[in-house]
Design an enzyme around this catalytic site. Structure first.
Site, PDB file in Angstrom:
ATOM      1  N   GLY A   1       0.791  -1.223   0.000  1.00  0.00           N
ATOM      2  CA  GLY A   1       0.000   0.000   0.000  1.00  0.00           C
ATOM      3  C   GLY A   1       0.822   1.271   0.000  1.00  0.00           C
ATOM      4  N   HIS A   2       2.145   1.184   0.043  1.00  0.00           N
ATOM      5  CA  HIS A   2       3.002   2.379   0.169  1.00  0.00           C
ATOM      6  C   HIS A   2       4.172   2.305  -0.790  1.00  0.00           C
ATOM      7  CE1 HIS A   2       5.489   5.456   2.278  1.00  0.00           C
ATOM      8  NE2 HIS A   2       4.313   5.907   2.634  1.00  0.00           N
ATOM      9  N   PHE A   3       4.115   2.468  -1.961  1.00  0.00           N
ATOM     10  CA  PHE A   3       2.985   2.677  -2.853  1.00  0.00           C
ATOM     11  C   PHE A   3       3.056   1.566  -3.900  1.00  0.00           C
ATOM     12  CE2 PHE A   3       4.292   6.785  -1.167  1.00  0.00           C
ATOM     13  CZ  PHE A   3       3.110   7.244  -0.621  1.00  0.00           C
TER      14      PHE A   3
ATOM     15  N   VAL B   1       7.963   2.770  -1.595  1.00  0.00           N
ATOM     16  CA  VAL B   1       8.821   3.627  -0.788  1.00  0.00           C
ATOM     17  C   VAL B   1       8.701   3.165   0.656  1.00  0.00           C
ATOM     18  CG1 VAL B   1       9.229   5.984   0.032  1.00  0.00           C
ATOM     19  CG2 VAL B   1       8.526   5.607  -2.337  1.00  0.00           C
TER      20      VAL B   1
END
Length: 154
Positions: free
Chosen positions: A57-59, A64
């Site tokens: 989810g990041h990203f 990252v």
């Protein structure tokens, strides 16, 4: 002229870190600690891999490593050497993160990077420690902060 005495610095592998800290996957963020100088300074190491859960989810299109986790890894490095410095003086303590000051993020950390967390004690009063911490990838500063923690007997 006598040659200066060389200081032997300690290390902690993952098994030792797991004895010192209560954190476990996915929240244990340091893989080893090198160059431990008592509770004065150390370098923690994190190998960043794409398999880590936060990258979903990041990203998704450009992974990252979250900045807040860089700060947490700095704190884990500092906390581990605080607990380690107690030696065999009773059961391990819990380390509570107290403050984060002057945090700055300089460059994204991505899968494949190896992050070195340099922590240096600036102050200690009773069971409270304060550290300057710098995260580096390939010798380049990626983040920094001043952090403090408190040791509490479990």
């Amino acid at each position: 002229m006598e040659e200066a005495e060389k200081k032997t610095l300690g290390t902690a592998d993952i098994m030792r870190i797991m004895e010192l800290l209560p954190h476990r996957y996915p929240f244990l963020l340091i893989d080893k600690i090198i160059e431990i100088d008592g509770d004065s300074s150390a370098i923690g190491i994190k190998n960043v891999t794409i398999n880590e859960p936060h990258f979903t989810g990041h990203f998704p299109s450009r992974p990252v490593f979250p900045g807040v986790l860089l700060i947490e890894a700095m704190a884990q490095t500092a906390g581990a050497i605080c607990v380690d410095s107690r030696g065999n003086d009773g059961p391990p303590s819990l380390v509570y993160f107290m403050t984060i000051d002057n945090a700055k993020f300089r460059k994204p950390v991505v899968p494949g990077d190896q992050v070195h967390f340099h922590v240096t004690k600036t102050k200690q009063r009773s069971n409270i420690w304060k550290f300057d911490a710098v995260a580096k990838v390939d010798g380049q500063k990626v983040a920094e902060a001043e952090i403090s923690a408190m040791l509490v007997d479990a």
